[in-house]
Design a protein around this motif. Structure first.
Motif, PDB file in Angstrom:
ATOM      1  N   UNK A   6       0.854  -1.187   0.000  1.00 40.02           N
ATOM      2  CA  UNK A   6       0.000   0.000   0.000  1.00 40.02           C
ATOM      3  C   UNK A   6       0.887   1.233   0.000  1.00 40.02           C
ATOM      4  N   UNK A   7       0.544   2.192  -0.855  1.00 39.03           N
ATOM      5  CA  UNK A   7       1.223   3.476  -0.881  1.00 39.03           C
ATOM      6  C   UNK A   7       0.258   4.561  -0.459  1.00 39.03           C
ATOM      7  N   UNK A   8       0.762   5.521   0.313  1.00 39.69           N
ATOM      8  CA  UNK A   8      -0.061   6.611   0.809  1.00 39.69           C
ATOM      9  C   UNK A   8       0.615   7.927   0.458  1.00 39.69           C
ATOM     10  N   UNK A   9      -0.136   8.832  -0.165  1.00 41.41           N
ATOM     11  CA  UNK A   9       0.326  10.184  -0.462  1.00 41.41           C
ATOM     12  C   UNK A   9      -0.401  11.103   0.517  1.00 41.41           C
ATOM     13  N   UNK A  10       0.252  11.468   1.632  1.00 39.12           N
ATOM     14  CA  UNK A  10      -0.449  12.164   2.703  1.00 39.12           C
ATOM     15  C   UNK A  10      -0.768  13.620   2.379  1.00 39.12           C
ATOM     16  N   UNK A  11      -1.851  14.067   2.967  1.00 42.44           N
ATOM     17  CA  UNK A  11      -2.255  15.463   2.879  1.00 42.44           C
ATOM     18  C   UNK A  11      -3.277  15.742   3.962  1.00 42.44           C
ATOM     19  N   UNK A  16      -4.018  10.468  -0.942  1.00 44.15           N
ATOM     20  CA  UNK A  16      -4.111   9.418  -1.945  1.00 44.15           C
ATOM     21  C   UNK A  16      -3.720   8.064  -1.364  1.00 44.15           C
ATOM     22  N   UNK A  17      -4.404   7.035  -1.831  1.00 42.66           N
ATOM     23  CA  UNK A  17      -4.122   5.671  -1.375  1.00 42.66           C
ATOM     24  C   UNK A  17      -4.137   4.752  -2.606  1.00 42.66           C
ATOM     25  N   UNK A  18      -3.147   3.885  -2.687  1.00 41.64           N
ATOM     26  CA  UNK A  18      -3.112   2.913  -3.768  1.00 41.64           C
ATOM     27  C   UNK A  18      -2.564   1.597  -3.263  1.00 41.64           C
ATOM     28  N   UNK A  19      -2.951   0.514  -3.906  1.00 42.85           N
ATOM     29  CA  UNK A  19      -2.479  -0.802  -3.488  1.00 42.85           C
ATOM     30  C   UNK A  19      -2.219  -1.678  -4.701  1.00 42.85           C
ATOM     31  N   UNK A  20      -1.129  -2.446  -4.606  1.00 47.13           N
ATOM     32  CA  UNK A  20      -0.788  -3.429  -5.629  1.00 47.13           C
ATOM     33  C   UNK A  20      -0.482  -4.757  -4.953  1.00 47.13           C
ATOM     34  N   UNK A  21      -0.511  -5.808  -5.749  1.00 46.14           N
ATOM     35  CA  UNK A  21      -0.055  -7.123  -5.296  1.00 46.14           C
ATOM     36  C   UNK A  21       1.151  -7.483  -6.154  1.00 46.14           C
TER      37      UNK A  21
END
Length: 65
Positions: A6-11, A16-21
């Motif tokens: 999971x990647x988070x682009x904080x603000x 923003x939130x994204x997830x990959x496998x």
């Protein structure tokens, strides 16, 4: 099954939130999106809104990283 990342682009207003496998040398898109706190909320309430949204996303995705 693969590694969920999971990647988070904080603000403070939009996060923003994204997830990959990661599986068999490939990155498979799971989901992406934004958490947007209403601008009318104070700073502390916006952070609480973001916290709850991230808590739900992390609970749903159950990431390894």
């Amino acid at each position: 099954m693969g590694l969920v990342i999971v990647g988070i682009d904080p603000g403070s207003q939009i996060t923003g939130v994204g997830a990959i496998r990661a599986q068999s040398g490939r990155a498979i898109h799971l989901e992406h999106g934004v958490l947007a706190a209403p601008a009318r909320l104070g700073f502390e309430a916006r952070l609480a809104h973001m916290h709850e949204g991230l808590r739900q996303a992390l609970s749903r995705l159950n990431p390894d990283v």
